[in-house]
Design a protein around this motif. Structure first.
Motif, PDB file in Angstrom:
ATOM      1  N   UNK A  10       0.669  -1.323   0.135  1.00 39.49           N
ATOM      2  CA  UNK A  10       0.033  -0.142   0.000  1.00 39.49           C
ATOM      3  C   UNK A  10       0.828   1.191   0.005  1.00 39.49           C
ATOM      4  N   UNK A  11       0.439   2.196  -0.895  1.00 47.58           N
ATOM      5  CA  UNK A  11       1.334   3.333  -0.778  1.00 47.58           C
ATOM      6  C   UNK A  11       1.140   4.209   0.468  1.00 47.58           C
ATOM      7  N   UNK A  12       1.927   5.023   1.085  1.00 48.07           N
ATOM      8  CA  UNK A  12       1.820   5.779   2.214  1.00 48.07           C
ATOM      9  C   UNK A  12       1.004   6.842   2.124  1.00 48.07           C
ATOM     10  N   UNK A  13       1.200   7.246   0.982  1.00 47.15           N
ATOM     11  CA  UNK A  13       0.271   8.356   0.829  1.00 47.15           C
ATOM     12  C   UNK A  13      -1.146   8.099  -0.166  1.00 47.15           C
ATOM     13  N   UNK A  14      -1.991   8.841   0.222  1.00 46.57           N
ATOM     14  CA  UNK A  14      -3.470   8.418  -0.544  1.00 46.57           C
ATOM     15  C   UNK A  14      -3.229   8.929  -2.083  1.00 46.57           C
ATOM     16  N   UNK A  15      -2.146   9.733  -2.508  1.00 43.74           N
ATOM     17  CA  UNK A  15      -2.171  10.287  -3.973  1.00 43.74           C
ATOM     18  C   UNK A  15      -0.615   9.784  -4.407  1.00 43.74           C
ATOM     19  N   UNK A  16       0.240  10.635  -4.236  1.00 42.45           N
ATOM     20  CA  UNK A  16       1.643  10.379  -4.582  1.00 42.45           C
ATOM     21  C   UNK A  16       2.787   9.897  -3.633  1.00 42.45           C
ATOM     22  N   UNK A  17       3.663   9.126  -3.818  1.00 40.39           N
ATOM     23  CA  UNK A  17       4.930   8.831  -3.005  1.00 40.39           C
ATOM     24  C   UNK A  17       5.936   9.881  -3.343  1.00 40.39           C
ATOM     25  N   UNK A  18       6.483  10.332  -2.303  1.00 38.09           N
ATOM     26  CA  UNK A  18       7.546  11.328  -2.401  1.00 38.09           C
ATOM     27  C   UNK A  18       8.983  10.519  -2.943  1.00 38.09           C
ATOM     28  N   UNK A  19       9.176  10.619  -3.943  1.00 37.62           N
ATOM     29  CA  UNK A  19      10.186   9.839  -4.549  1.00 37.62           C
ATOM     30  C   UNK A  19      11.444  10.506  -4.959  1.00 37.62           C
ATOM     31  N   UNK A  20      11.365  11.807  -4.898  1.00 37.25           N
ATOM     32  CA  UNK A  20      12.336  12.642  -5.289  1.00 37.25           C
ATOM     33  C   UNK A  20      12.189  14.018  -4.810  1.00 37.25           C
ATOM     34  N   UNK A  21      13.365  14.829  -4.757  1.00 35.31           N
ATOM     35  CA  UNK A  21      13.314  16.309  -4.347  1.00 35.31           C
ATOM     36  C   UNK A  21      12.079  17.158  -5.495  1.00 35.31           C
ATOM     37  N   UNK A  58      -8.264   3.733   1.331  1.00 34.95           N
ATOM     38  CA  UNK A  58      -7.974   4.598   0.051  1.00 34.95           C
ATOM     39  C   UNK A  58      -8.140   5.919   0.449  1.00 34.95           C
ATOM     40  N   UNK A  59      -8.969   6.398   1.450  1.00 36.63           N
ATOM     41  CA  UNK A  59      -8.892   7.745   1.976  1.00 36.63           C
ATOM     42  C   UNK A  59      -8.180   7.991   3.156  1.00 36.63           C
ATOM     43  N   UNK A  60      -7.110   7.195   3.619  1.00 44.14           N
ATOM     44  CA  UNK A  60      -6.437   7.480   4.740  1.00 44.14           C
ATOM     45  C   UNK A  60      -5.137   8.313   4.222  1.00 44.14           C
ATOM     46  N   UNK A  61      -4.920   9.570   4.948  1.00 45.24           N
ATOM     47  CA  UNK A  61      -3.990  10.549   4.501  1.00 45.24           C
ATOM     48  C   UNK A  61      -2.467   9.811   4.628  1.00 45.24           C
ATOM     49  N   UNK A  62      -2.151   9.008   5.406  1.00 44.95           N
ATOM     50  CA  UNK A  62      -0.656   8.494   5.700  1.00 44.95           C
ATOM     51  C   UNK A  62      -0.784   7.216   6.403  1.00 44.95           C
ATOM     52  N   UNK A  63      -0.096   6.311   5.908  1.00 42.13           N
ATOM     53  CA  UNK A  63      -0.091   5.064   6.655  1.00 42.13           C
ATOM     54  C   UNK A  63       1.325   4.662   7.059  1.00 42.13           C
ATOM     55  N   UNK A  64       1.487   3.895   8.241  1.00 45.10           N
ATOM     56  CA  UNK A  64       2.727   3.479   8.674  1.00 45.10           C
ATOM     57  C   UNK A  64       2.597   2.130   8.911  1.00 45.10           C
ATOM     58  N   UNK A  65       3.426   1.102   8.545  1.00 47.09           N
ATOM     59  CA  UNK A  65       3.253  -0.371   8.854  1.00 47.09           C
ATOM     60  C   UNK A  65       3.588  -0.599  10.162  1.00 47.09           C
TER      61      UNK A  65
END
Length: 514
Positions: free
Chosen positions: A1-12, A54-61
């Motif tokens: 699952x992606x940590x963000x609901x929209x985009x991953x922070x992959x780069x600067x 899918x509506x959670x803003x941030x998730x951490x395992x």
């Protein structure tokens, strides 16, 4: 699952990543006022309040794993449901933006709202993240809990450097989120002036700048990442905090009787006396030379009666002194200033902050003016007198603290609310008859008494009006009469408390409240 609901922070390059809700995700302000299945299997039938994944803003395992682990330890189904809803609430609903500063650097930023108010309070956001401190570890990933902390520290430093007397702030420009209009501040007349595009509210609260120090210490305490604090604007932020505090050691009057110019004034047109300051915005007179730092407002955002507010001075002294350890590697001279000021404030508390009560003996006053007047009460919001041990100011076995604790949790405290539904401290922010569950949680965090802890847990489980979240306040005679459906800080504090019981009194988690 992606940590963000929209985009991953992959780069600067991802410098503006708003965590926007999907079109089919409900408004949590409304969602949190309604019951949702599956209900808990206990007699209180508490609603399930987590948003759809899918509506959670941030998730951490590690947070999800902790919830799973607690399910086998917490035997009461209603108590577990309350934990399951409350502990992840900050991550699920209030990490409203995460990204990087628009300066081409690796400066992470995290914008954390309070819940039902789309603004970042310094105090709330520091405490919302503190809920997860037990899970924090060094981690350079931008998808980690450590990254959330770094981003919040960096953003708080930015806020404080520009508007050090303010308490609540707008989203950073990098987020693309528009400034929120605060209608309550429409009539505010504040010095120094501030930009409403940057600041949501500008009530000077010593606990707000203390929260920045607390957040910084919490990160360092768990990661030992001293290098981070020298990379961006943390040192400048701390220097600003020290400058502000030293400027507010001065009393109302100079030695020759003239009135000192106040570095901060606040006036608001409002029918509530706690929403403004007397004497043309400077507040009631304060005597200088006590070693205590003045504050205009309390952590409840209510104005102080006497500006030498003891709980915030406890918090400030505690974390300023601890952060001096971090500063030693970066600016030895500033570290010395921090140590000296922390020690001076502690001395001021011990010298001037104690009074003798006719029933309880020596106790800490809530507020003093330095002239001999004191306000004997406690408020639910942290920092409070009740919370002194969790501010790391003193040990809970301290005799004066124990006397104070007995006073706070008695009807001698004018803001101790009691009735058949809930017993706890409230405050003028909501008014008489409304006890704050936060005060019960604080009492349990500072107690070793099994009976008190079990009684408090039962009260918390039974007073949510079946909604399964920690509300701001609850009427002592009617659980359906509550305020603030979405108060993330209080939810996180409950989760923090229950995790603490897992470590120090695991047998109590087996208690059945049916």
């Amino acid at each position: 699952m992606m940590r963000f609901a929209t985009l991953l922070l992959g780069s600067l390059a991802a410098t503006s990543v708003a965590i926007r809700p999907r079109a089919d995700c409900p408004d949590y302000s409304q969602y949190s006022t309604q019951k949702h299945e599956p209900l808990s299997t206990g007699k209180y039938k508490l609603s399930y309040m987590r948003p759809d994944p899918k509506c959670r803003k941030f998730t951490l395992p590690e947070v999800e794993d902790t919830i799973d682990d607690m399910k086998s330890l917490v035997k009461d189904p209603d108590l577990f449901r309350l934990f399951e809803n409350a502990f992840p609430n900050t991550l699920d609903t209030t990490i409203s933006w995460k990204g990087f500063a628009n300066n081409g650097s690796e400066e992470e930023l995290t914008f954390i709202t309070t819940g039902d108010i789309v603004a970042m309070w310094l105090r709330d956001s520091a405490n919302q993240l503190r809920s997860y401190k037990s899970l924090l570890k060094a981690d350079g990933s931008t998808e980690s809990l450590a990254s959330l902390y770094r981003g919040a520290i960096n953003l708080q430093a930015r806020y404080i450097i520009k508007s050090p007397y303010c308490n609540a702030f707008q989203a950073p420009t990098e987020s693309g989120l528009p400034p929120e209009h605060n209608s309550a501040a429409d009539t505010d007349n504040v010095f120094p002036e501030y930009s409403k595009d940057f600041v949501f509210e500008c009530k000077y609260e010593l606990d707000s700048i203390s929260a920045f120090l607390q957040l910084s210490w919490d990160y360092y305490d768990k990661t030992k990442d001293a290098e981070f604090f020298g990379k961006f604007k943390w040192i400048e932020g701390v220097r600003t905090v020290v400058d502000v505090a030293e400027g507010l050691l001065v009393g109302t009057y100079a030695d020759d009787g003239s009135v000192n110019k106040s570095p901060y004034t606040f006036q608001r047109t409002n029918t509530a006396a706690t929403e403004t300051l007397s004497n043309k915005g400077i507040g009631n007179p304060v005597k200088g030379g006590t070693g205590l730092v003045r504050t205009a407002f309390r952590p409840s955002d209510d104005s102080t009666l006497y500006q030498l507010f003891i709980p915030a001075n406890m918090q400030f002294s505690s974390y300023l002194g601890r952060c001096a350890e971090i500063m030693e590697a970066h600016d030895a001279e500033l570290a010395c200033r921090m140590k000296d000021l922390a020690d001076s404030v502690r001395k001021g508390i011990n010298t001037h902050g104690k009074v003798k009560h006719a029933v309880f003996g020596d106790i800490y006053a809530f507020e003093i003016d330095g002239f001999g007047s004191s306000n004997l009460m406690d408020d639910a919001n942290v920092p409070s007198l009740l919370s002194a041990p969790i501010l790391n100011f003193l040990d809970k076995s301290d005799r004066t603290y124990q006397n104070t604790r007995k006073f706070v949790l008695s009807t001698w405290n004018p803001y101790y609310m009691h009735g058949p539904v809930i017993n706890g401290t409230g405050g003028p922010h909501v008014g008489p008859g409304q006890a704050w569950p936060m005060s019960i949680i604080t009492a349990l965090l500072t107690s070793d008494d099994d009976y008190e802890i079990i009684s408090g847990l039962k009260t918390l489980v039974s007073s949510t009006a079946q909604l399964g979240l920690i509300h701001e306040s609850v009427n002592t005679f009617d659980a359906t009469n509550w305020t603030r459906e979405w108060f993330s800080w209080a939810n996180g504090l409950f989760g923090e408390m229950l995790l603490g019981l897992k470590d120090r009194k695991p047998e109590l988690l087996k208690t059945n409240f049916q």
